[in-house]
Structure formats: structure tokens, C-alpha cells
Design an enzyme around this catalytic site. Structure first.
Site, PDB file in Angstrom:
ATOM      1  N   LYS A 298      37.289  38.040  44.911  1.00  0.00           N
ATOM      2  CA  LYS A 298      37.725  39.407  44.635  1.00  0.00           C
ATOM      3  C   LYS A 298      36.523  40.301  44.317  1.00  0.00           C
ATOM      4  O   LYS A 298      35.477  39.804  43.868  1.00  0.00           O
ATOM      5  CB  LYS A 298      38.670  39.427  43.426  1.00  0.00           C
ATOM      6  CG  LYS A 298      40.015  38.771  43.622  1.00  0.00           C
ATOM      7  CD  LYS A 298      40.820  38.837  42.324  1.00  0.00           C
ATOM      8  CE  LYS A 298      42.180  38.181  42.469  1.00  0.00           C
ATOM      9  NZ  LYS A 298      43.093  38.962  43.314  1.00  0.00           N
ATOM     10  N   ARG A 372      51.286  31.876  46.008  1.00  0.00           N
ATOM     11  CA  ARG A 372      52.373  31.326  46.833  1.00  0.00           C
ATOM     12  C   ARG A 372      52.189  29.833  47.068  1.00  0.00           C
ATOM     13  O   ARG A 372      53.158  29.110  47.301  1.00  0.00           O
ATOM     14  CB  ARG A 372      52.473  32.092  48.153  1.00  0.00           C
ATOM     15  CG  ARG A 372      51.287  31.990  49.063  1.00  0.00           C
ATOM     16  CD  ARG A 372      51.190  33.141  50.057  1.00  0.00           C
ATOM     17  NE  ARG A 372      50.813  34.381  49.396  1.00  0.00           N
ATOM     18  CZ  ARG A 372      50.692  35.548  50.010  1.00  0.00           C
ATOM     19  NH1 ARG A 372      50.902  35.635  51.311  1.00  0.00           N
ATOM     20  NH2 ARG A 372      50.349  36.633  49.345  1.00  0.00           N
TER      21      ARG A 372
END
Length: 523
Positions: A298, A372
């Protein structure tokens, strides 16, 4: 100071000399009581129709009567009519309460608003209680009594949520304030509100704490400590990496492998139903205690906020703690796959293929789409409990923040019944939900993978990112009643929710609790 001067001026004009002497003794007594640091929060509604002015709550009206009308008179002369959320503080008008905060509640006719999807009256009361308590906390009062304003539960929620601030690691801390209900016999509603707020505040505490303090192990230990009081109805299993490997949770392990912190699979069982064979409600929370993005790193600005990427696990676990505190007659299983997502020589690389617990292979094209993956294995494992309904909660996608902002949690579900239950609960709590699409359109984007059964990102990259993430999770669900709550947009609060301070929000803990309570009451 202005209000104090006006108070004295009013009394000089209206009280005879003998009475004035008596008032001076009363004011002196109040100064003594000020050392006890005690305050009072009262509410006032706006009058309906053309008539301007305020309509005091029952508790405020009794207080006004006890002070021979001083409160209402001061409200008239101290400025314009109090609007919703606006406040005034008065000093020395009652010997027991040296500081009295009066807060506007809006109109008495407020109620459930179809366009806003919440109960406006409850929200106004939460805001008023929060505003009043914070004002008195800023005056360093240690104890505050709060007007129930006709809804003691909402008042308690507003007071406790408004006073919370994470200052555990600061040397200078906010004044600790205890609260109690004033002018109402609804102590049951008040205590219920306190427990709802305590649950959300527990989630806020976990989410706000720095990642070096709340590691996967520390998170699990904290929940275990909070559950100790309810040990007769709660079972906790802190599953180790060896157990995770034995369960063949390859998707979960692919995320944790880059970190030096060992993963923990936290499993909670709350057995509140008198029917021990009742199918449980299954709650699953994403528990990434720090998300760097892994190899798909990130950007560094705001990366510190990723200490709260375990918000799903925090809200799920906090809601189960609250259900136990409320003794809800329902069975709940909570699952929280806990780990860090870090880059290292051992970390999963973009393009790697991993195998989930159900045997499906996943091409990991973006290691920052890790939530996920951990949820996929947890959902597969959760089906073994034959749950009546499954709700998973996760700070899953930035796309959800783009879509809804902080107004509501996005809900993706295969069940109209489950959606109605969640929506009904959110109207009560004011912590709203909004239904999002689960079209096959999105499923095709995650099942079209070059190397594996599934891809962990949609083939059109950022387009419909929240929807493709939900479609991915659906591939690991066979239950008829499942909902995925993407809470990325509601993870933090700037000033959108007036009764929460700036910081991690702990949303939607109270909605999860109200939802569980609704299921418990429906049998």
C-alpha cells in the site's frame, strides 16, 4: 460567565431581599458541591407549529419546578431557541448539580424516517446525551446524571459512546466520567443501552489500538479476558497455526506467511438458548491486525489506519461479548481468522496460486486483496456448524467507501429474509445498512481466471470492486441465508456521527447485537 451573570441579574430582579440571602447560601453550597464534580444533562424539544420556544422533557420540567422556574427563565433570556444538538450550560441553580447542561432534542414529532432509514428521535437523543456529557467532561466533572428523554436506552448509548476516547497510551487522559439515569424509572432500558454502547466501545478499543499492541495473539487474549465473566455460557478456542494447517486452510495461510506474528483462528461459542440443539447464528469477522498490502504494498500515507483492518473481527467478537452480557436466548458461533499481511521473502507473490479449504484454487493477482482469502476458509469451516444464518463482516474494499462513504454498511446477501432482519435492526440502532447487488455479472469476473478456479480480483480491476469481492466470497457459501457486510466505509469517524469522537468507529456492532436480539426473540 455570561450565563452566570444573567443568573444573578435575574434573581436580583425577581427575588425579595430575604430570598436573595437564601439564594446566596444556595450558590455557596453549589460551589462546595462543585468539588464533587457532579453534573446533570437535561433535554428540551422544539415546540411544534408557529409557536416558538422549547418544550421541556418530563425530567427537565420537574427540575424546572424544583428550581421555581429558574431553568425555563434562563433558557428564555440566554439566547435563541435551542436547536437540535445545541446546548447551554447553567451554573449554581441547584444545590445538587452545580453544572447543568440543557441540550436540544429537535421536534417531538420525530420518529422513524423512511428516507433516512433510521429513527430520528432515537438519533436526536443519542446526540443530545453525547453533547451534554462531553461538555461536562470538559469541565472535569466526574459524575453525570442523564435525562432519559423518553428513551433511556438511546440516552445511555449516546452518553457512553460520546464519552469514549482511546487515550490508553497517553500520559494526559480525559476525565473519567461515570453516568447514571436521571428522572426516569426505566433502569432496564438504561442498562441495555450501556451494554450496547460498551460493546461498540470494545470494538473501538481493539480497532484504535496500535498494531504492535493488538497482534493476533493479543487480540485473541483480549477477547478471552472479556468473555471470562460469561464462562458458563461461552467456549473459546484459540486455534494455532498447526491446527490451521491441519484444516488445509491454504487461502488463510497464504496471507499470514509473510509475517513473523503467528496466525490465530479464534472460535467463540455462545450458548444462550435453552434449546441446546438450536442451530446457531454464525458470525465471521475478517481479522487482519495490520494490513501493509503484502508484496502489493500500500502507499505509506494513511497506512497506519490499517491497524483497524481487523474491524470485522472486532465488531463480531464485541457483539458476541454483548450478547453474553445481555443473556440473549440464542446460540452464536463466532469465527475470526487473525493474522498480519506483511511483505517478506516468505510472502505470497502476485500470480501465486493457493488452494482453499473447499479445494478451490485461487490465483492471487493482488496480495492486498487478502481479506477475502482469510474469509473464504473461515466460511468453509463455518458451514460445519449447520448455522441458521451466516453473516460475515469485513473492512473489505476501498470501493465500498467510494460507493457509500460512511453513511451505511454495504450488505450483499442471497436472502431477502436475512436482509429484512438486518435492515430492521439498523433502523433501531441508527447504524444503517444498504443492500448492494450480487449479480452473476460480478461472479463471471472472478471465475474467469487464467491459472486457477478463481481470481482474487475482478477481471476489470477496480470496476465494481466491492461487488466482485462479494461475488468471490459467494463461491465459498452454500447456505441459503448468508450476508456479507463490507464495513470499509464506516471503519472510522471524522465528524459524520455526532455522538462518536474522531477515530475508529466500532460500527456496526450495535446493529449486529440488535439483529441477534431480534433472532433470539423470534425463536
Amino acid at each position: 460567565m455570561y450565563v452566570q451573570q444573567m443568573t444573578m441579574l435575574l434573581l436580583r430582579k425577581t427575588v425579595p431581599t430575604a430570598g436573595r440571602t437564601k439564594y446566596c447560601r444556595l450558590f455557596s453550597a453549589s460551589q462546595t458541591h462543585l468539588n464533587d464534580r457532579k453534573g446533570l444533562v437535561l433535554g428540551a424539544f422544539e415546540k411544534e407549529g408557529e409557536e416558538a420556544g422549547l418544550h421541556l422533557t418530563e425530567a427537565a420540567a420537574r427540575f424546572d419546578q424544583n428550581t421555581s422556574g429558574k431553568l425555563s427563565e434562563l433558557l428564555k433570556i440566554s439566547g435563541p431557541t435551542l436547536k437540535k444538538g445545541r446546548s447551554r450550560i447553567f451554573y449554581g441553580i441547584h444545590k445538587d448539580f452545580p453544572c447543568v447542561a440543557v441540550v436540544g432534542l429537535g421536534k417531538t414529532s420525530a420518529g422513524v424516517c423512511g428516507s433516512e432509514n433510521w429513527d430520528t428521535s432515537k438519533e436526536n437523543i443519542r446526540q443530545a446525551a453525547s453533547v451534554g456529557c462531553r461538555l461536562l467532561q470538559d469541565l472535569e466533572l466526574n459524575h453525570v446524571e442523564v435525562d432519559g428523554c423518553g428513551d433511556a436506552q438511546s440516552a445511555a448509548e449516546g452518553a457512553a459512546l460520546g464519552l469514549f476516547q482511546y487515550d490508553e497510551l497517553k500520559s494526559k487522559k480525559k476525565t473519567k466520567v461515570t453516568t447514571q439515569l436521571h428522572g426516569s424509572s426505566d433502569s432496564v432500558g438504561w442498562q441495555k443501552g450501556v451494554k450496547y454502547a460498551d460493546g461498540q466501545n470494545l470494538a473501538r478499543l481493539l480497532m484504535e489500538a496500535p498494531a504492535n499492541h493488538i497482534t493476533p495473539t493479543a487480540f485473541a487474549n483480549t477477547i478471552e479476558e472479556r468473555m471470562a465473566t460469561y464462562s458458563e455460557r461461552v467456549t473459546i478456542n484459540k486455534r494455532s497455526q498447526a491446527w490451521i494447517e491441519q484444516q488445509q486452510m491454504g487461502a488463510f495461510l497464504s496471507v499470514s506467511r509473510g509475517s513473523e506474528e503467528p496466525p490465530v483462528f479464534l472460535e467463540l461459542h455462545y450458548n444462550g438458548s435453552p434449546d441446546g440443539k438450536q442451530a446457531p447464528l454464525l458470525l465471521v469477522g475478517k481479522g487482519i491486525t495490520f494490513d501493509s498490502g503484502g508484496i502489493s504494498l500500500k502507499p505509506s500515507p494513511s497506512m497506519d489506519a490499517m491497524r483497524a483492518d481487523m474491524g470485522g473481527a472486532a465488531t463480531v467478537c464485541a457483539s458476541i461479548v454483548t450478547a453474553a452480557a445481555l443473556k440473549l436466548p440464542i446460540n452464536i458461533v463466532g469465527l475470526a481468522p487473525l493474522c498480519e499481511n506483511m511483505p517478506s521473502g516468505k510472502a505470497t507473490k502476485p500470480g501465486d496460486v493457493v488452494t482453499a479449504k473447499n479445494g478451490k484454487t485461487i490465483q492471487v493477482d493482488n496480495t492486498d486483496a487478502e481479506g477475502r482469502l482469510v474469509l473464504a476458509d473461515a466460511l468453509c469451516y463455518g458451514h460445519t456448524f449447520n448455522p441458521r444464518a451466516i453473516v460475515n463482516v469485513a473492512t473489505l474494499t476501498g470501493a465500498m467507501d467510494v460507493a457509500l462513504g460512511s453513511a451505511a454498511t454495504g450488505v450483499f446477501t442471497n436472502s431477502d429474509w436475512l436482509w429484512e432482519q438486518l435492515h430492521k435492526a439498523s433502523v433501531v440502532t441508527g447504524d444503517r445498512v444498504w443492500r448492494m447487488p450480487l449479480f452473476q455479472h460480478y461472479t463471471r469476473q472472478v471465475t474467469d481466471s487464467q491459472l486457477a478456479d478463481l481470481n482474487n480480483i475482478g477481471k476489470y480491476s477496480r470496476s465494481g470492486g466491492a461487488c466482485t469481492a462479494a461475488a468471490f466470497l459467494r463461491e465459498f457459501v452454500s447456505a441459503p441465508h448468508w450476508a456479507h457486510l463490507d464495513i470499509a466505509g464506516v471503519m472510522s469517524n471524522k465528524d459524520e456521527v455526532p455522538y462518536l469522537r474522531k477515530g475508529m468507529s466500532g460500527r456496526p456492532t450495535r446493529t449486529l447485537v440488535e439483529f441477534a436480539a431480534g433472532l433470539a426473540n423470534s425463536g
